[in-house]
Design a protein around this motif. Structure first.
Motif, PDB file in Angstrom:
ATOM      1  N   VAL A  89       0.849  -1.185   0.015  1.00 41.77           N
ATOM      2  CA  VAL A  89       0.010   0.069   0.105  1.00 41.77           C
ATOM      3  C   VAL A  89       0.950   1.255   0.224  1.00 41.77           C
ATOM      4  N   PHE A  92       2.704   1.741  -3.698  1.00 39.00           N
ATOM      5  CA  PHE A  92       1.844   2.061  -4.503  1.00 39.00           C
ATOM      6  C   PHE A  92       1.203   3.590  -4.476  1.00 39.00           C
ATOM      7  N   SER A  93       0.758   3.882  -3.094  1.00 39.74           N
ATOM      8  CA  SER A  93       0.216   5.149  -2.820  1.00 39.74           C
ATOM      9  C   SER A  93       1.439   6.343  -2.860  1.00 39.74           C
ATOM     10  N   VAL A 308      -7.201   7.136  -2.397  1.00 34.60           N
ATOM     11  CA  VAL A 308      -6.336   6.195  -2.873  1.00 34.60           C
ATOM     12  C   VAL A 308      -6.141   4.970  -1.592  1.00 34.60           C
ATOM     13  N   TYR A 309      -5.828   5.609  -0.430  1.00 36.34           N
ATOM     14  CA  TYR A 309      -5.898   4.541   0.589  1.00 36.34           C
ATOM     15  C   TYR A 309      -7.004   3.735   0.811  1.00 36.34           C
ATOM     16  N   LEU A 312      -6.658   1.035  -2.107  1.00 36.22           N
ATOM     17  CA  LEU A 312      -5.329   0.253  -1.950  1.00 36.22           C
ATOM     18  C   LEU A 312      -5.746  -0.796  -0.706  1.00 36.22           C
ATOM     19  N   GLY A 315      -7.936  -3.541  -1.741  1.00 31.27           N
ATOM     20  CA  GLY A 315      -7.243  -4.473  -2.382  1.00 31.27           C
ATOM     21  C   GLY A 315      -6.449  -5.533  -1.825  1.00 31.27           C
TER      22      GLY A 315
END
Length: 390
Positions: A89, A92-93, A308-309, A312, A315
């Motif tokens: 996480v 990617f973030s 976004v968080y 993610l 996911g």
């Protein structure tokens, strides 16, 4: 006007008491009161307190204690399991927020270097806002706390890499930077291993023998926290990482919660100084130069980071309510963003306007995020009785 440190403390803490009273009476978060006080009596306000660099350095001790107390509340096994999930996480973030910051700055006419540094500064979330506003004694929030710590630790390592790149660009050379980075990354497990041995064979026997002397336990905890923070700094890591390792290595000791309770007032003392210095070091008169890109960038940070968080974390199999909660708690720029702005501007790597853009965006997001979290989620300093937890 130059004043003694005693008089400066008098102004800061008396002023903080007055501003905090007004904040509570008008149902505002206390963090806002401390930042507002800094803007009011700092060098760009009434100029009653001018040595803000000294206060910022002293206030930084609050962040060190914050990470130490955080380590005391975590078990090593739980942290390791969380870090594996947090790394994905965090990476990617960070890539998404770097691209966002770069795009905004570049579209507003900043140079490529300026835009890259602005983007890098937007990768991080505030350790202080995230952790200080998270209830520490509510079991329902344990998993949120573990995930947050994992994310913030990975971001801490990324911030160290960014700062090394900036120092290298200022003249140290790429080869030297690569060696320094390798030594630092290798130093992390070495520091952890030495800390565990010291705890097992030195600290725990001392605690077991002298645990009836409360003052001694207090001094031992302070020495251990600050000593490991300095050891981490010597290895090229941050004091925060050293303090966290100091905390987590004695988290399994029965005395850990006693230490945590007794250090909280000391932590809050230094954090007040930190937030004061944040407000005092920002020149409001210069805001007119960067107000438009700062508002756009701050709006994107506040709007996109939680989203976004949320996606993610969803996911990696986290529940939707937890993902949103954590997303909003980390939905701001960081104190590391300010440090990056100061270092890059001091090394003449970015323009003064780019440094101001980072500072303005960071302070706007710290203020706005504090409001969002305090008014909507359980915190120790919530205005509403329904949301106050600790």
């Amino acid at each position: 006007m130059d004043v003694s440190i005693t008089f400066a403390f008098f102004l800061i803490f008396t002023g903080a008491a007055i501003f905090a009273s007004l904040a509570l009476a008008t149902r505002q978060p206390l963090i806002i009161a401390y930042i507002a006080l800094g803007a009011c009596i700092g060098p760009y306000g009434m100029s009653l307190v001018t040595d803000t660099q000294l206060l910022a350095d002293i206030g930084h001790i609050g962040i060190i204690f914050l990470l130490f107390l955080l380590g005391l509340d975590m078990q090593p096994q739980a942290l390791w399991a969380t870090l594996r999930k947090s790394t994905v996480v965090a990476l990617f973030s960070s890539a998404i927020f770097l691209s966002m910051g770069f795009a905004v700055a570049y579209l507003f006419g900043y140079s490529t270097t300026d835009s890259l540094v602005v983007g890098a500064a937007m990768m991080f979330s505030s350790t202080i806002i995230g952790i200080k506003l998270l209830p520490t004694t509510v079991l329902h929030h344990r998993h949120i706390g573990e995930l947050m710590i994992g994310l913030l630790l990975i971001q801490d390592l990324l911030a160290i890499i960014v700062l090394m790149v900036l120092f290298s660009a200022a003249g140290d050379g790429t080869e030297s930077m690569g060696k320094t980075l390798a030594i630092s990354l290798a130093g992390l497990p070495i520091l952890g291993g030495i800390a565990l041995l010291c705890v097992r064979y030195i600290l725990l026997p001392l605690i077991a023998r002298f645990d009836r002397f409360h003052e001694y336990i207090f001094l031992l905890a302070l020495g251990w926290c600050l000593g490991l923070a300095e050891a981490a700094k010597a290895l090229g890591l941050s004091e925060e990482i050293g303090a966290f390792i100091a905390g987590i290595t004695i988290a399994t000791s029965p005395i850990s919660q006693y230490i945590a309770v007794n250090l909280k007032p000391l932590r809050d003392f230094f954090l007040i100084l930190f937030f004061f210095s944040v407000g005092a070091r920002f020149d409001l008169a210069m805001l007119q130069q960067v107000w438009m890109p700062a508002l756009v960038l701050a709006g994107l940070v506040l709007g996109l980071k939680p989203v976004v968080y949320r996606f993610l974390l969803k996911g990696v199999s986290e529940k939707r309510p937890l993902a949103w909660d954590l997303g909003f708690r980390l939905g701001q720029a960081s104190e590391f963003s300010l440090l990056i702005a100061y270092v890059a501007a001091g090394a003449v790597l970015i323009s003064e306007q780019a440094s101001l853009l980072i500072q303005a965006t960071t302070i706007i997001t710290l203020l706005a995020s504090s409001y969002i979290v305090v008014l909507n989620y359980p915190t120790p300093i919530a205005i509403s009785d329904r949301l106050r937890r600790d």
